[in-house]
Each structure stands twice: as C-alpha cells, then as structure tokens.
Design a protein around this motif. Structure first.
Motif, PDB file in Angstrom:
ATOM      1  N   LEU A  38      35.807 -30.007   1.304  1.00  0.00           N
ATOM      2  CA  LEU A  38      36.116 -30.343  -0.087  1.00  0.00           C
ATOM      3  C   LEU A  38      34.867 -30.414  -0.956  1.00  0.00           C
ATOM      4  O   LEU A  38      33.807 -30.853  -0.511  1.00  0.00           O
ATOM      5  CB  LEU A  38      36.833 -31.695  -0.144  1.00  0.00           C
ATOM      6  N   LEU A  39      35.014 -29.979  -2.188  1.00  0.00           N
ATOM      7  CA  LEU A  39      33.974 -30.120  -3.209  1.00  0.00           C
ATOM      8  C   LEU A  39      34.615 -30.630  -4.486  1.00  0.00           C
ATOM      9  O   LEU A  39      35.783 -30.331  -4.769  1.00  0.00           O
ATOM     10  CB  LEU A  39      33.294 -28.772  -3.484  1.00  0.00           C
ATOM     11  N   LYS A  40      33.844 -31.369  -5.252  1.00  0.00           N
ATOM     12  CA  LYS A  40      34.316 -31.802  -6.557  1.00  0.00           C
ATOM     13  C   LYS A  40      34.485 -30.586  -7.471  1.00  0.00           C
ATOM     14  O   LYS A  40      33.752 -29.595  -7.361  1.00  0.00           O
ATOM     15  CB  LYS A  40      33.322 -32.777  -7.181  1.00  0.00           C
ATOM     16  N   LEU A  41      35.453 -30.666  -8.372  1.00  0.00           N
ATOM     17  CA  LEU A  41      35.716 -29.572  -9.312  1.00  0.00           C
ATOM     18  C   LEU A  41      34.772 -29.721 -10.494  1.00  0.00           C
ATOM     19  O   LEU A  41      35.134 -30.223 -11.557  1.00  0.00           O
ATOM     20  CB  LEU A  41      37.176 -29.585  -9.757  1.00  0.00           C
ATOM     21  N   THR A  42      33.533 -29.258 -10.306  1.00  0.00           N
ATOM     22  CA  THR A  42      32.514 -29.339 -11.351  1.00  0.00           C
ATOM     23  C   THR A  42      32.114 -27.934 -11.792  1.00  0.00           C
ATOM     24  O   THR A  42      32.396 -26.945 -11.105  1.00  0.00           O
ATOM     25  CB  THR A  42      31.271 -30.075 -10.833  1.00  0.00           C
ATOM     26  N   THR A  43      31.440 -27.869 -12.920  1.00  0.00           N
ATOM     27  CA  THR A  43      30.977 -26.572 -13.432  1.00  0.00           C
ATOM     28  C   THR A  43      30.058 -25.887 -12.429  1.00  0.00           C
ATOM     29  O   THR A  43      30.140 -24.676 -12.195  1.00  0.00           O
ATOM     30  CB  THR A  43      30.232 -26.767 -14.769  1.00  0.00           C
ATOM     31  N   GLU A  44      29.193 -26.678 -11.803  1.00  0.00           N
ATOM     32  CA  GLU A  44      28.248 -26.134 -10.818  1.00  0.00           C
ATOM     33  C   GLU A  44      28.987 -25.558  -9.604  1.00  0.00           C
ATOM     34  O   GLU A  44      28.668 -24.467  -9.123  1.00  0.00           O
ATOM     35  CB  GLU A  44      27.281 -27.223 -10.378  1.00  0.00           C
ATOM     36  N   ASN A  45      29.987 -26.277  -9.127  1.00  0.00           N
ATOM     37  CA  ASN A  45      30.726 -25.814  -7.946  1.00  0.00           C
ATOM     38  C   ASN A  45      31.633 -24.630  -8.266  1.00  0.00           C
ATOM     39  O   ASN A  45      31.879 -23.774  -7.405  1.00  0.00           O
ATOM     40  CB  ASN A  45      31.537 -26.963  -7.350  1.00  0.00           C
ATOM     41  N   ILE A  46      32.148 -24.575  -9.481  1.00  0.00           N
ATOM     42  CA  ILE A  46      32.943 -23.411  -9.899  1.00  0.00           C
ATOM     43  C   ILE A  46      32.062 -22.165  -9.916  1.00  0.00           C
ATOM     44  O   ILE A  46      32.485 -21.073  -9.514  1.00  0.00           O
ATOM     45  CB  ILE A  46      33.581 -23.658 -11.273  1.00  0.00           C
ATOM     46  N   ALA A  47      30.812 -22.311 -10.345  1.00  0.00           N
ATOM     47  CA  ALA A  47      29.874 -21.183 -10.326  1.00  0.00           C
ATOM     48  C   ALA A  47      29.607 -20.745  -8.883  1.00  0.00           C
ATOM     49  O   ALA A  47      29.533 -19.546  -8.584  1.00  0.00           O
ATOM     50  CB  ALA A  47      28.566 -21.579 -11.016  1.00  0.00           C
ATOM     51  N   ALA A  48      29.489 -21.732  -7.972  1.00  0.00           N
ATOM     52  CA  ALA A  48      29.293 -21.401  -6.558  1.00  0.00           C
ATOM     53  C   ALA A  48      30.515 -20.674  -6.002  1.00  0.00           C
ATOM     54  O   ALA A  48      30.387 -19.762  -5.177  1.00  0.00           O
ATOM     55  CB  ALA A  48      29.028 -22.675  -5.763  1.00  0.00           C
ATOM     56  N   GLN A  49      31.708 -21.080  -6.448  1.00  0.00           N
ATOM     57  CA  GLN A  49      32.943 -20.415  -6.025  1.00  0.00           C
ATOM     58  C   GLN A  49      32.919 -18.936  -6.406  1.00  0.00           C
ATOM     59  O   GLN A  49      33.239 -18.061  -5.597  1.00  0.00           O
ATOM     60  CB  GLN A  49      34.141 -21.106  -6.675  1.00  0.00           C
ATOM     61  N   LYS A  50      32.518 -18.647  -7.628  1.00  0.00           N
ATOM     62  CA  LYS A  50      32.462 -17.266  -8.098  1.00  0.00           C
ATOM     63  C   LYS A  50      31.406 -16.468  -7.325  1.00  0.00           C
ATOM     64  O   LYS A  50      31.611 -15.299  -7.001  1.00  0.00           O
ATOM     65  CB  LYS A  50      32.163 -17.235  -9.597  1.00  0.00           C
ATOM     66  N   GLN A  51      30.285 -17.108  -7.040  1.00  0.00           N
ATOM     67  CA  GLN A  51      29.218 -16.431  -6.307  1.00  0.00           C
ATOM     68  C   GLN A  51      29.671 -16.095  -4.881  1.00  0.00           C
ATOM     69  O   GLN A  51      29.409 -14.993  -4.376  1.00  0.00           O
ATOM     70  CB  GLN A  51      27.973 -17.311  -6.271  1.00  0.00           C
ATOM     71  N   LEU A  52      30.368 -17.029  -4.222  1.00  0.00           N
ATOM     72  CA  LEU A  52      30.876 -16.771  -2.877  1.00  0.00           C
ATOM     73  C   LEU A  52      31.853 -15.596  -2.875  1.00  0.00           C
ATOM     74  O   LEU A  52      31.845 -14.760  -1.965  1.00  0.00           O
ATOM     75  CB  LEU A  52      31.585 -18.015  -2.331  1.00  0.00           C
ATOM     76  N   LYS A  53      32.695 -15.544  -3.895  1.00  0.00           N
ATOM     77  CA  LYS A  53      33.672 -14.464  -3.983  1.00  0.00           C
ATOM     78  C   LYS A  53      32.982 -13.112  -4.109  1.00  0.00           C
ATOM     79  O   LYS A  53      33.371 -12.122  -3.479  1.00  0.00           O
ATOM     80  CB  LYS A  53      34.597 -14.702  -5.178  1.00  0.00           C
ATOM     81  N   GLU A  54      31.915 -13.062  -4.903  1.00  0.00           N
ATOM     82  CA  GLU A  54      31.193 -11.805  -5.086  1.00  0.00           C
ATOM     83  C   GLU A  54      30.466 -11.400  -3.809  1.00  0.00           C
ATOM     84  O   GLU A  54      30.475 -10.230  -3.410  1.00  0.00           O
ATOM     85  CB  GLU A  54      30.186 -11.961  -6.234  1.00  0.00           C
ATOM     86  N   VAL A  55      29.842 -12.371  -3.149  1.00  0.00           N
ATOM     87  CA  VAL A  55      29.154 -12.088  -1.885  1.00  0.00           C
ATOM     88  C   VAL A  55      30.146 -11.586  -0.841  1.00  0.00           C
ATOM     89  O   VAL A  55      29.874 -10.645  -0.093  1.00  0.00           O
ATOM     90  CB  VAL A  55      28.422 -13.349  -1.375  1.00  0.00           C
ATOM     91  N   GLN A  56      31.334 -12.195  -0.801  1.00  0.00           N
ATOM     92  CA  GLN A  56      32.340 -11.785   0.174  1.00  0.00           C
ATOM     93  C   GLN A  56      32.814 -10.353  -0.082  1.00  0.00           C
ATOM     94  O   GLN A  56      33.026  -9.578   0.858  1.00  0.00           O
ATOM     95  CB  GLN A  56      33.531 -12.746   0.128  1.00  0.00           C
ATOM     96  N   LYS A  57      32.967  -9.999  -1.348  1.00  0.00           N
ATOM     97  CA  LYS A  57      33.365  -8.627  -1.690  1.00  0.00           C
ATOM     98  C   LYS A  57      32.334  -7.638  -1.187  1.00  0.00           C
ATOM     99  O   LYS A  57      32.663  -6.581  -0.643  1.00  0.00           O
ATOM    100  CB  LYS A  57      33.537  -8.495  -3.206  1.00  0.00           C
ATOM    101  N   GLN A  58      31.045  -7.966  -1.355  1.00  0.00           N
ATOM    102  CA  GLN A  58      29.987  -7.073  -0.898  1.00  0.00           C
ATOM    103  C   GLN A  58      29.977  -6.969   0.630  1.00  0.00           C
ATOM    104  O   GLN A  58      29.796  -5.884   1.182  1.00  0.00           O
ATOM    105  CB  GLN A  58      28.630  -7.585  -1.405  1.00  0.00           C
ATOM    106  N   ARG A  59      30.192  -8.095   1.319  1.00  0.00           N
ATOM    107  CA  ARG A  59      30.214  -8.076   2.783  1.00  0.00           C
ATOM    108  C   ARG A  59      31.401  -7.268   3.300  1.00  0.00           C
ATOM    109  O   ARG A  59      31.285  -6.512   4.257  1.00  0.00           O
ATOM    110  CB  ARG A  59      30.301  -9.504   3.330  1.00  0.00           C
ATOM    111  N   ASP A  60      32.561  -7.442   2.661  1.00  0.00           N
ATOM    112  CA  ASP A  60      33.741  -6.696   3.088  1.00  0.00           C
ATOM    113  C   ASP A  60      33.518  -5.197   2.932  1.00  0.00           C
ATOM    114  O   ASP A  60      33.889  -4.405   3.798  1.00  0.00           O
ATOM    115  CB  ASP A  60      34.964  -7.121   2.274  1.00  0.00           C
ATOM    116  N   ALA A  61      32.899  -4.813   1.811  1.00  0.00           N
ATOM    117  CA  ALA A  61      32.633  -3.389   1.578  1.00  0.00           C
ATOM    118  C   ALA A  61      31.647  -2.841   2.599  1.00  0.00           C
ATOM    119  O   ALA A  61      31.824  -1.740   3.141  1.00  0.00           O
ATOM    120  CB  ALA A  61      32.099  -3.193   0.158  1.00  0.00           C
TER     121      ALA A  61
END
Length: 333
Positions: A67-90
């Motif tokens: 779990l993480l708090k729903l903060t602006t900083e953690n939302i940015a980390a969420q987006k970054q993880l999603k982008e990294v995962q897309k690159q790894r999947d490709a």
C-alpha cells in the motif's frame, strides 16, 4: 479497534504485480481467517481492498507492504512504473520472438521485473498483465469496434531462467549447428503426466494445496489442450530451419510400418514445449475466448512454467547433439 497508518474507506495506491493501481480499503483486521490464510507468515494488520474499476472478484486481503498513500508524488511513481513496464514488455517480446525465429542478432535477456507480488494463485492473484489485455479490449470497444472483431489477448510472463534456456537453445541450433537428440526422455507426454501427478502428490515438498484443489476436468482440459497445440503446431511454428530435416526424418520413422499412431509429443521434449509458450499468445488470439477464460488460462500457464523452473534439471538436456557434415549440407539454414 485496529490502529494503522491507513483507515477504512481510504483511497490508496496498491501494488498488484509490478504495477500500482488505485484501490479503496474496505476492511481492516488483525485476525480475519481469510487474511491469515492468504498472507501466511505476514504480520498484521491486513487490509481488504477493492481495485477501482475492477470486478469484486478481484478484492483481496493484503498487507501494508503493498500500500501507498494516494499522493501526487506516488501517482507520478505509478505512471513511471507503467511506462517502465511497457518498455520491459516490448523488450521481452522482441527477445523471445528473436529466439523463436532464430534471427541474426542474439536476443538480449531483459532485466528482472519489479516487485512481483507472490499471491495464492486464485483469481484475485493472477498476473496483472492479463488485466492489461482487458484494458486494450475496453479501449477498442470505446472506439467503436464490434465486440466480435476484438481478438483475445493473453500475456505470458516466462521466468528468467527459462528465457535463458530459450536463448541458449537458439544459439546451440542456429550458431553451433547442433540439434536436440531424439527421441527425448522425458517427452512432452511424460512431462504433462508428471505435472498432473505433482498437483495431487501431497508428499511432494513442492506440492501446492491450491493447485491441487482445481477442478479435475479443467486441469485435464488444460493439459490435453497443451498436448494438442504442441502436436499441431510443432512442424509449422516451433522449429528452426536447421531442425526441419531432423523433423522430416523423424516423421518418416514414426509413419513407418508398426509405428502406430505416433505423435510428436511422444518424441520431442521440454526444449520444444517451452517454445510453444512463446507462440501461444498469437495462437490464442485466433480463438473466441472470453476474458474470464483468458485469466483462468493465464493462471494455469503461470503455474506450469513455475513448475518447469523447479524441475529444470530433470526436464532439459545438458548437451545438444552434433550433426554430421552431410546433415549440415542438406539442412536449410
């Protein structure tokens, strides 16, 4: 009352697989039986969460490590993880396709994924990559495509040790001009039978009580389907060019007098079975599976690949077979 840094009704970010998703905490407990069962050895408190936009069947008990708090900083980390995962999947898909095709350049092995959550393997714990496929289908529907036009998508995460096997397999055959000795022991039929036995052998230290509780008919259907896909696709999709002469010779042997109804699943082994999982996503895209069936299939495949990793020393050969000069002159490259 349970005192925690999170409260009931709070909106949070929650790890599911390597990604973060928005969720809501529905309940908190120190001793709920299901929470203790699904988080063995973990310290309370436990949080029962619902993922935003997901069916209730995905609700689950987890610990605060996810779990993480729903903060602006953690939302940015969420987006970054999603982008990294897309690159790894490709990168992973490109590497595995190169290994299957026997391309000119040696495929690279992508780095290990992020912190994948080890769940109990039920519907709530299936790999989040399957959810990515559902999201793609939702987007297609929103854009006006008819439902029967949309192909089912299944994502198969092959364990790192098996990725290395795939690339080594490619190198032995395409560069060193060696082949898998045939017939293999264990062959594909032996492997599927051994896996089936492992699901019910409670004396086996690797026994998984959850997989043993799966419906017998579904397990049988899954394994029978694997064998059928293997037998049907080996000659067209699972061979390198250099192996086709060996395959042709083997077909002549098995079709000779007294050979009976010999199938390639009784001749080939783990090396070629592993290649099937590289091709399965494309094969399954031509079926009419619904999302629930895709998720169930992914669960079975994930468990089977984990089992192959544990049984690696038994399943795979240690040395490939040298080929003669005559074979190399006749075999296509």
């Amino acid at each position: 009352m349970v005192h925690t840094e999170f409260i009931e009704g709070e909106r949070v970010l929650c790890y599911h697989g390597p990604l973060l998703y928005e969720a809501k905490i529905l309940k908190i407990s120190n001793d709920a039986p299901e929470a203790l069962e699904t988080n063995p050895g973990s310290e309370p408190p436990f949080y029962f969460v619902h993922y935003k936009g997901w069916k209730q069947s995905w609700d689950e008990w987890i610990t605060n490590t996810r779990l993480l708090k729903l903060t602006t900083e953690n939302i940015a980390a969420q987006k970054q993880l999603k982008e990294v995962q897309k690159q790894r999947d490709a990168a992973e898909q490109q590497a595995l396709q190169a290994a299957q095709r026997g391309g000119e350049a040696k495929p690279s092995i992508p780095g290990k994924r992020g912190p994948v959550v080890d769940s109990r393997g039920t519907k709530r714990g299936r790999e989040s990559t399957a959810q990515m496929g559902i999201s793609d289908q939702r987007r297609a529907l929103e854009r006006g495509y008819p439902e029967d036009y949309i192909r089912p998508q299944i994502y198969i995460a092959i364990p790192d040790t098996l990725k290395v096997r795939l690339v080594d397999d490619w190198e032995w055959i395409t560069h060193r001009k060696q082949v898998v000795p045939l017939p293999r022991k264990p062959n594909v039929r032996d492997i599927l039978a051994k896996y089936r036995r492992s699901l019910i052998d409670d004396k086996n230290p690797l026994h998984n009580p959850h997989t043993a509780q799966r419906p017998v008919n579904l397990t049988h259907e899954f394994l029978a389907g694997l064998q059928l896909y293997f037998d049907k696709s080996l000659g067209t999709n699972l061979l390198y060019k250099f192996e086709r002469l060996q395959y042709s010779n083997q077909k002549q042997i098995t079709s000779g007098p007294g050979s009976g109804d010999a199938q390639m699943s009784g001749i080939y082994g783990a090396e070629h079975l592993l290649r099937l999982f590289v091709n399965l996503p494309e094969m399954m895209s031509h079926t009419r599976m619904d999302n629930e069936s895709i998720l169930i299939l992914q669960e079975y495949i994930t468990d089977f690949l984990r089992w192959m990793t544990r049984e690696e020393q038994y399943l795979f050969i240690k040395e490939y077979q040298e080929t003669s000069g005559q074979y190399q002159n006749q075999a296509p490259c």
